[in-house]
Design a protein around this motif. Sequence first.
Motif, PDB file in Angstrom:
ATOM      1  N   ARG A 258       0.830  -1.218   0.000  1.00  0.00           N
ATOM      2  CA  ARG A 258       0.000   0.000   0.000  1.00  0.00           C
ATOM      3  C   ARG A 258       0.858   1.260   0.000  1.00  0.00           C
ATOM      4  O   ARG A 258       0.541   2.244  -0.676  1.00  0.00           O
ATOM      5  CB  ARG A 258      -0.939   0.007   1.211  1.00  0.00           C
TER       6      ARG A 258
ATOM      7  N   GLU B 264       2.336   1.897  -3.419  1.00  0.00           N
ATOM      8  CA  GLU B 264       1.230   2.280  -4.299  1.00  0.00           C
ATOM      9  C   GLU B 264       0.789   3.721  -4.037  1.00  0.00           C
ATOM     10  O   GLU B 264       0.588   4.522  -4.961  1.00  0.00           O
ATOM     11  CB  GLU B 264       0.059   1.315  -4.080  1.00  0.00           C
ATOM     12  N   ARG B 265       0.654   4.073  -2.738  1.00  0.00           N
ATOM     13  CA  ARG B 265       0.222   5.437  -2.390  1.00  0.00           C
ATOM     14  C   ARG B 265       1.298   6.459  -2.732  1.00  0.00           C
ATOM     15  O   ARG B 265       0.996   7.590  -3.105  1.00  0.00           O
ATOM     16  CB  ARG B 265      -0.116   5.529  -0.903  1.00  0.00           C
TER      17      ARG B 265
ATOM     18  N   GLN C 249       0.863   7.089  -6.346  1.00  0.00           N
ATOM     19  CA  GLN C 249      -0.353   7.877  -6.565  1.00  0.00           C
ATOM     20  C   GLN C 249      -0.133   9.336  -6.180  1.00  0.00           C
ATOM     21  O   GLN C 249      -0.621  10.255  -6.851  1.00  0.00           O
ATOM     22  CB  GLN C 249      -1.502   7.281  -5.747  1.00  0.00           C
TER      23      GLN C 249
ATOM     24  N   GLU D 298       8.682   3.439  -8.538  1.00  0.00           N
ATOM     25  CA  GLU D 298       8.202   2.291  -9.313  1.00  0.00           C
ATOM     26  C   GLU D 298       9.063   1.056  -9.071  1.00  0.00           C
ATOM     27  O   GLU D 298       8.562  -0.066  -9.055  1.00  0.00           O
ATOM     28  CB  GLU D 298       8.109   2.636 -10.809  1.00  0.00           C
TER      29      GLU D 298
ATOM     30  N   TRP E 110       8.060  -0.347  -5.719  1.00  0.00           N
ATOM     31  CA  TRP E 110       6.757  -0.997  -5.869  1.00  0.00           C
ATOM     32  C   TRP E 110       6.908  -2.371  -6.507  1.00  0.00           C
ATOM     33  O   TRP E 110       6.347  -3.363  -6.024  1.00  0.00           O
ATOM     34  CB  TRP E 110       5.868  -0.078  -6.709  1.00  0.00           C
TER      35      TRP E 110
ATOM     36  N   ARG F  97       6.441  -6.108  -4.314  1.00  0.00           N
ATOM     37  CA  ARG F  97       5.288  -6.973  -4.633  1.00  0.00           C
ATOM     38  C   ARG F  97       5.615  -8.457  -4.442  1.00  0.00           C
ATOM     39  O   ARG F  97       4.744  -9.255  -4.075  1.00  0.00           O
ATOM     40  CB  ARG F  97       4.832  -6.728  -6.085  1.00  0.00           C
TER      41      ARG F  97
END
Length: 390
Positions: free
Chosen positions: A335, A338-339, A342, A356, A359, A363
């Motif tokens: 999260r 991802e945030r 964003q 990126e 991220w 994962r």
Amino acid sequence: MDFQFSDEQKMMVDSARQIGERFGLDYWRKKDAAKAFPAEYWKAVCDAGLCGAALPTEHGGSGLGMMELALIVESLAATGGGSTVGQLFMINPIFGGVSISRFGSDKMRAELLPKIISGEINCCMALTEPDAGTNTLELKSFAAADGEGWRLNGRKIWITGVESASKMLVIARTKKLAEAGSRTDGLSMFMIDVKREGLTHTPIDKLGTCTLDSSSVFFDNVRIEPDELIGTLHKGWRELLDVLNTERIVTTAGLVGTGELAIRLAVDYAKDRKVFGDRPISAYQGLQFPLAQCHVEVEAARLLNHKAATNYDQGLPYGSEANAAKLLAAQTVARATERAMQTMGGMGYAKEYHVERLWRDARLFRFAPVSEEMILNYVANHDLGMPRSY
């Protein structure tokens, strides 16, 4: 519980932070793009004595504990390396160092631990198989007795760091299931050379953690010598669990540092970015609240992992805490990264802004080295006393 760090712990964290900052984010971006092992970085880590923090002093380590190792990994991850740092410590001071220091012979400890601690050699572990996955007790790789040694045949998959490794910790059956007294009977651990007749490996192209290769490994009548056995013949299951649970601690530490780094990058970007008038976008609660929530959860994962590490160092049970911390960290950092993306909008998708990569790399850890579902099974069975569902 004492939440204050000792002077020695502070010194190790400071040393790790200085190394991390010396290499920085751009170093990792370039290594990721080249899919290259971070050799210069790992040498600096080893030269500073950080690889051997939890390994015995008689073989060149610092003789400290898993808590110190967790603090080091957190700091290195937070200064640029991200969750891949946890993997570097996983394959070397854990798969190599912990397995040998706890279960290896005196000869093996004297020969290999100094080389692992100095960074002269790297290690990897061959455990996962295509038809077994998380169900280790169903693995099929078999080491048949051959004179005083063994001959190994079988296949492994998703083995990290084979290309850069000199030594491989291999888990294989030494008794067929039909001959074993139980499913846990007949598993053994060996430390063998990666470059050995009959051992081949092929790379797996993948989404992230590109600075450490992942491979399929094939054993075709590979010779294993008697002195390459680690631990107890046929009784390696419980010994393996000791290695795997410490693996959870460094994995979580790498994730915690990743979450810290991703949030910091997002906050710094948001403080500078202005879209509507003179107010930075960091003033908007729609951006503040998700990042604040992630920060709180990262800190919770950090503390739970510290408890697991402290319990390990004190000789107390730590498996539940280590697994729960890994679950929380993996979900939270998914999260958080991802945030962070964003928050940055389109620039979060650009490689030059680094999130990126964080991220992509993070994962992996929602299903490796153990999946969320298997951790929840463990908690339900061991902590809540619920019946086994599989």
